[in-house]
Design an enzyme around this catalytic site. Sequence first.
Site, PDB file in Angstrom:
ATOM      1  N   ARG A  21      -5.760  -0.446  -5.047  1.00  0.00           N
ATOM      2  CA  ARG A  21      -5.970  -0.754  -3.676  1.00  0.00           C
ATOM      3  C   ARG A  21      -7.559  -0.608  -3.656  1.00  0.00           C
ATOM      4  O   ARG A  21      -8.175  -1.725  -3.019  1.00  0.00           O
ATOM      5  CB  ARG A  21      -5.324   0.229  -2.733  1.00  0.00           C
ATOM      6  CG  ARG A  21      -4.155  -0.087  -2.609  1.00  0.00           C
ATOM      7  CD  ARG A  21      -3.068   0.012  -3.681  1.00  0.00           C
ATOM      8  NE  ARG A  21      -3.036   1.231  -4.202  1.00  0.00           N
ATOM      9  CZ  ARG A  21      -2.743   1.555  -5.672  1.00  0.00           C
ATOM     10  NH1 ARG A  21      -2.316   1.039  -6.401  1.00  0.00           N
ATOM     11  NH2 ARG A  21      -2.903   2.963  -5.780  1.00  0.00           N
ATOM     12  N   CYS A  52       0.318   6.848  -0.410  1.00  0.00           N
ATOM     13  CA  CYS A  52      -0.947   6.245  -1.036  1.00  0.00           C
ATOM     14  C   CYS A  52      -1.867   5.973   0.333  1.00  0.00           C
ATOM     15  O   CYS A  52      -1.428   5.077   1.174  1.00  0.00           O
ATOM     16  CB  CYS A  52      -0.863   5.050  -1.515  1.00  0.00           C
ATOM     17  SG  CYS A  52      -2.451   4.391  -2.071  1.00  0.00           S
ATOM     18  N   THR A  74      -4.888   4.718   0.828  1.00  0.00           N
ATOM     19  CA  THR A  74      -5.598   3.388   0.587  1.00  0.00           C
ATOM     20  C   THR A  74      -4.584   2.282   1.095  1.00  0.00           C
ATOM     21  O   THR A  74      -5.105   1.196   1.434  1.00  0.00           O
ATOM     22  CB  THR A  74      -6.250   3.417  -0.612  1.00  0.00           C
ATOM     23  OG1 THR A  74      -6.920   4.488  -1.115  1.00  0.00           O
ATOM     24  CG2 THR A  74      -7.405   1.947  -0.670  1.00  0.00           C
ATOM     25  N   THR A 101     -10.708   7.856  -0.898  1.00  0.00           N
ATOM     26  CA  THR A 101     -11.464   6.812  -1.725  1.00  0.00           C
ATOM     27  C   THR A 101     -12.357   6.093  -1.022  1.00  0.00           C
ATOM     28  O   THR A 101     -12.443   5.833   0.155  1.00  0.00           O
ATOM     29  CB  THR A 101     -10.286   6.087  -2.583  1.00  0.00           C
ATOM     30  OG1 THR A 101      -9.773   5.066  -1.469  1.00  0.00           O
ATOM     31  CG2 THR A 101      -9.256   6.720  -3.301  1.00  0.00           C
ATOM     32  N   LYS A 152      -6.108  10.871 -11.697  1.00  0.00           N
ATOM     33  CA  LYS A 152      -5.286   9.731 -11.896  1.00  0.00           C
ATOM     34  C   LYS A 152      -5.291   9.817 -13.457  1.00  0.00           C
ATOM     35  O   LYS A 152      -4.396   9.071 -14.039  1.00  0.00           O
ATOM     36  CB  LYS A 152      -6.169   8.548 -11.478  1.00  0.00           C
ATOM     37  CG  LYS A 152      -5.599   8.499 -10.110  1.00  0.00           C
ATOM     38  CD  LYS A 152      -6.139   6.827  -9.577  1.00  0.00           C
ATOM     39  CE  LYS A 152      -5.793   6.796  -8.288  1.00  0.00           C
ATOM     40  NZ  LYS A 152      -4.311   6.634  -7.988  1.00  0.00           N
ATOM     41  N   CYS A 169      -6.580  11.008   0.210  1.00  0.00           N
ATOM     42  CA  CYS A 169      -6.038  10.519  -1.055  1.00  0.00           C
ATOM     43  C   CYS A 169      -5.128  11.194  -1.554  1.00  0.00           C
ATOM     44  O   CYS A 169      -4.969  12.421  -1.676  1.00  0.00           O
ATOM     45  CB  CYS A 169      -7.354  10.360  -2.065  1.00  0.00           C
ATOM     46  SG  CYS A 169      -6.708   9.795  -3.588  1.00  0.00           S
TER      47      CYS A 169
END
Length: 491
Positions: free
Chosen positions: A292, A326, A328, A370, A412, A443
Site C-alpha cells: 500500500r 492494516c 495504510t 508509514t 516486516k 501501523c
Amino acid sequence: MNGRDMAHARKFGVIGGFGPLASADVFFKLIKSTPATRDAEHFDAIFEQQPFRSADADSATLTQRKLYIFDLIRSFEKRGVTTVVLPCFLSHTFIDELKANSPLQIVDMIEAVRSHVRRKFPAVRRIGVVASAYTRRKRLFEKYFASPEFEVVYPRDIDGVDLVTEAIYGGDGVKSGNLRGRPVALLRDACDDLIAQGVNVIVPGLTEIALVADELGALRVPLVDSNLAYAQYVVSGQYRSPETIFKIGVVGGVGPAATVDFIHKIVRATPAARDQDHIKLIVEQNPQIPDRTENLIGDGPDPTISLYATCKKLETGGADVIAIPCNTAHAFVERIQPYLGIPIVNMLTTTVRYLRATFPSLEAVGVLATTGTIASGVYEKALESQGLRQVVPSPALQTRVMDAIYGKEGVKAGFTTGRCQQHIAAAIDGLIADGVEVVILGCTELPLLLRETHAVGANGARVSIVDPTDVLAKQCVAHAISAAVQLTSID
C-alpha cells in the site's frame, strides 16, 4: 406470502440415494403437495441421487453417510439451492452436525412428523414407531416425542428376530425391491405387536414403509404416511430459518505477522468459557496484495483490485463484517466499500472515536505510521472529524520509523528487537518533545515492537500508547456480541 410465492422464493435440493424408491416417493409427494395449477407455478428443485450402498449403520458407514450428505449440500449451495430436503430418518440422528456446518435450510423430517401427529391426532399420547435399529438406539424419536407428553413404543422381537430390520434390510427386504410377500408380512406383524402394546397411532421411521402401506392393508389404528407429512411440511414453509453464526472476515497478509497479532487480540477480547464460545473467523491470508505504501508514495502497483477481491471472497464466504488489520490499506477503503454488501469496520474512525471517548480533553495526537498512511491523510481526516489535530514525526524521525517497519532489520523482516525498537523509541521522544500526550501506533506492525500501554520519553514525560489493532479487535467482538443478543431476543 402465499404458498405459490413461497415456493418460488425457494429452491429445493432433495438428497436421494438412501433408498432410491423411497426418495423418489418423497420427491413425487413434494411435487404433488405444491399449490400449483400449472407447470410454471411449481418450485425449482434438484433431485440428486447417488445410490448409497449400506445397511443400517455402523461407525464406518455412518461417517461415509455424513460426508456424502455434506458434499451434496455443498454442491446444492453452488447451484443456488436454499432449502435441503433430507428424506432419511437415520440421517436425522446427526442433523444438528449438518446444520452447524451449512448455511442452507435443512428441513427436519422428524419435526415434520411430530407437527403432523399433533395436528391430526391431538389426543394421542402413546406413539408406535417402526424404525431402524440404529435410530432406535440413538433414541431419535424420544428426542421429539418427549415424555411426559408422549410415550414412544417399538415393536418387540419375535423368536429373536428384529422384524423391522429383517423386513427392510433383509436379503428379500423392501430395500431389495420386494414390495410384497414376506417383508410386508413381517411389517404387519410389527404393527400388530405395537397395537397389542396399546399404541394409538403408528409412525413409520423408515421412508420405505410408505411404499408398502397399501399392501399392509387396514390396521386398527391410523398409520401415518411420514413421507407425505414431510413433503407437505417442506412445501408449507412453516419451519424456522437456520440459525446464523456471526462471522468476522479478516483481510490477512497485510502484513502476515500483524494478522496473527490481530487474531490473538480477537481471542483475548472475547468473553468465552470454552472453545465453542469464541467467534467464527474467516481469514483470507493474501500476502500478495501489493504494498500500500509503495503505491501511495511511489509508483508501486495499485492494490485496490486485490483488496476488493479479497473482501469479496470473505463476503461470499458468509462474513458479516470485514476487518482489515492494516492502517495504510484504509486509504483504499472508501473506494471499495460501495461495491460490497457487508461493512468494513473502519479501524481509523473506530480508533478516533475511542480517543475522543477515552481522552475527552485531548487536542493533539501523535501518529506513528508509514509515510504512505501519513501522505494519504486518512488519519488526519479522521482525527479532524473529532476535533483532534495530527502530529507526526519530523522528516528525519519519519525516516527512522520507515526503517523500523521496512528496513533490513525492520519488523516486516521479522525483527522485533534491536534497531527497530530504538527507531520507534526515538520517534516517540520526538513526539513527546512536540507536546503530545497520546500516540497512535498507526501501523499494525508497530504493536509487535511496543506492547506497553504507556511510554516514557527521555525528558521523563509519560504518554499513552493506543493500539488501533486492539481497538479494532474489541469493536469486532462487540459487533459479534450484539448480533448474538439480537438473535436471542428474536428467539
